[in-house]
Design an enzyme around this catalytic site. Structure first.
Site, PDB file in Angstrom:
ATOM      1  N   HIS A  78       0.955  -1.367  -0.138  1.00 20.19           N
ATOM      2  CA  HIS A  78       0.116  -0.456   0.473  1.00 20.19           C
ATOM      3  C   HIS A  78       0.952   1.201   0.037  1.00 20.19           C
ATOM      4  O   HIS A  78       0.605   1.848  -0.843  1.00 20.19           O
ATOM      5  CB  HIS A  78      -1.096  -0.233   0.863  1.00 20.19           C
ATOM      6  CG  HIS A  78      -1.559   1.381   1.186  1.00 20.19           C
ATOM      7  ND1 HIS A  78      -2.407   1.426   1.227  1.00 20.19           N
ATOM      8  CD2 HIS A  78      -1.411   2.063   1.951  1.00 20.19           C
ATOM      9  CE1 HIS A  78      -3.312   2.443   1.449  1.00 20.19           C
ATOM     10  NE2 HIS A  78      -1.949   3.647   1.972  1.00 20.19           N
ATOM     11  N   GLU A  79       2.283   1.260   0.989  1.00 22.20           N
ATOM     12  CA  GLU A  79       2.709   2.662   0.671  1.00 22.20           C
ATOM     13  C   GLU A  79       3.148   2.778  -0.190  1.00 22.20           C
ATOM     14  O   GLU A  79       3.548   3.747  -0.715  1.00 22.20           O
ATOM     15  CB  GLU A  79       3.705   2.597   2.471  1.00 22.20           C
ATOM     16  CG  GLU A  79       3.038   2.374   3.532  1.00 22.20           C
ATOM     17  CD  GLU A  79       1.729   3.373   3.528  1.00 22.20           C
ATOM     18  OE1 GLU A  79       2.843   5.172   3.072  1.00 22.20           O
ATOM     19  OE2 GLU A  79       1.037   3.463   4.228  1.00 22.20           O
ATOM     20  N   GLU A 134      -5.800   7.150  -0.458  1.00 14.98           N
ATOM     21  CA  GLU A 134      -6.069   5.733   0.000  1.00 14.98           C
ATOM     22  C   GLU A 134      -6.739   4.520  -0.156  1.00 14.98           C
ATOM     23  O   GLU A 134      -5.779   3.484  -0.767  1.00 14.98           O
ATOM     24  CB  GLU A 134      -6.671   6.073   1.665  1.00 14.98           C
ATOM     25  CG  GLU A 134      -5.391   7.541   2.342  1.00 14.98           C
ATOM     26  CD  GLU A 134      -4.327   6.684   2.144  1.00 14.98           C
ATOM     27  OE1 GLU A 134      -4.232   5.436   2.549  1.00 14.98           O
ATOM     28  OE2 GLU A 134      -3.525   7.599   2.750  1.00 14.98           O
ATOM     29  N   HIS A 188       0.914   4.380  -3.307  1.00 12.50           N
ATOM     30  CA  HIS A 188       1.801   5.502  -3.242  1.00 12.50           C
ATOM     31  C   HIS A 188       3.079   6.453  -3.943  1.00 12.50           C
ATOM     32  O   HIS A 188       2.394   7.819  -4.108  1.00 12.50           O
ATOM     33  CB  HIS A 188       1.562   6.257  -1.194  1.00 12.50           C
ATOM     34  CG  HIS A 188       0.293   6.188  -0.777  1.00 12.50           C
ATOM     35  ND1 HIS A 188      -0.603   6.596  -0.951  1.00 12.50           N
ATOM     36  CD2 HIS A 188       0.564   5.409   0.026  1.00 12.50           C
ATOM     37  CE1 HIS A 188      -1.948   6.723  -0.287  1.00 12.50           C
ATOM     38  NE2 HIS A 188      -1.378   5.840   0.299  1.00 12.50           N
TER      39      HIS A 188
END
Length: 305
Positions: A142-143, A220, A146
């Site tokens: 997930h990070e 997100e 980004h």
């Protein structure tokens, strides 16, 4: 988006373009109205906002690491953490970011840096103690999504109008409190002009705030989606979300307050229970919404869609 194997997201692109267009429209109206009202006063706030934007854009990684007391760790210091990052890089065909650890019991993670070459992915010791390896993989994917989406750069640029309008509002109010509203010099309209400046700036700040928060929430969701599709384990990411959110609610209030300034960076915001009002303006979507999306992705993967 960078040339990685993270799944593309047309929804992300379209909402980003719409939001940026609306922000640009508000910016044009704001600048036009403001400089008609008080051109000289605006230059001070504009220069201050540009300086803040420059620092945020070029030094976001250093500022975030300093604020969170994070430190870059080598593969020898954190072999398991580096191993997870290496697997994600292999799956996504993305360059490896710097890997860091922040010594705090608040279970969370964040990624920052204006580009993949400047990126750093940081996890807290509280997160490492609580998550299983497969859950940690979902969080770090997930990070790194980004980073692939260039979210730090996009959100920095998107927040510029809010920063500028916020500074002007603050300067105007402080000047007014020091006598600007009641000024009786040669210019009898000074107080009215100052009130108009504050009003226009406050409206521009409110609109830009809502637009950037909406964009942040969707980004997100996009990072969740990209991570789930990359790893093929949306259930692991859902488990990590549920576990981290539950554990954060048990963290002492003082520790949470010290971390809340960095909620925009975090995997999930550092809020305890009973924050329904704050959730309306949150940088992150609700847990239920994130879990619903992951459940939908899990169903799609099981059907081979």
């Amino acid at each position: 988006m960078a040339s990685t194997r993270y799944a593309s997201d047309r929804g992300l692109t379209s909402r980003m373009l719409v939001t940026m267009f609306l922000l640009g429209l508000v910016y044009v109206v704001f600048v036009t109205a403001f400089f008609v009202i008080a051109p000289k006063f605006g230059m001070i706030a504009l220069v201050a906002a540009l300086a803040f934007l420059f620092a945020q854009y070029f030094f976001s990684d250093k500022l975030a690491m300093f604020a969170m007391h994070g430190r870059v760790v080598s593969a020898d210091e954190a072999p398991e953490l580096h191993g997870v990052i290496d697997r994600i890089c292999a799956m996504s065909d993305a360059p490896k970011p710097r890997v860091a650890i922040a010594d705090t019991d608040v279970p969370n993670a964040f990624a920052t840096g204006r580009s993949q070459k400047k990126a750093v992915v940081c996890v807290t010791t509280g997160l490492l103690r609580r998550l299983e390896p497969v859950e940690l993989e979902g969080v770090l994917a997930h990070e790194m999504a980004h980073v692939a989406h260039k979210d730090v750069a996009v959100m920095t640029i998107a927040s510029f109008l809010g920063i500028c309008a916020g500074l002007i509002t603050r300067f105007g109010l402080e000047w007014g409190l020091w006598g600007g509203f009641n000024r009786r010099s040669n210019d009898q309209n000074t107080g009215m002009i100052l009130l108009a400046v504050v009003a226009v700036s406050a409206v521009a700040y409110a609109i830009s705030f809502l637009l950037t928060r909406a964009l942040s929430r969707y980004r997100e969701l996009s990072a969740d989606r990209a991570a789930a599709l990359l790893t093929g384990r949306p259930s692991a990411l859902a488990s990590a979300l549920t576990k981290v959110t539950g554990e954060i609610a048990r963290i002492p209030t003082n520790d949470l307050r010290s971390a809340q300034a960095f909620n925009a960076f975090f995997f999930t915001p550092a809020f305890g229970k009973g924050v329904s009002v704050a959730s309306l303006f949150s940088t992150h979507p609700s847990l239920d919404k994130r879990l619903a999306q992951l459940s939908k992705i899990s169903d799609q993967l099981s059907r081979g869609v």
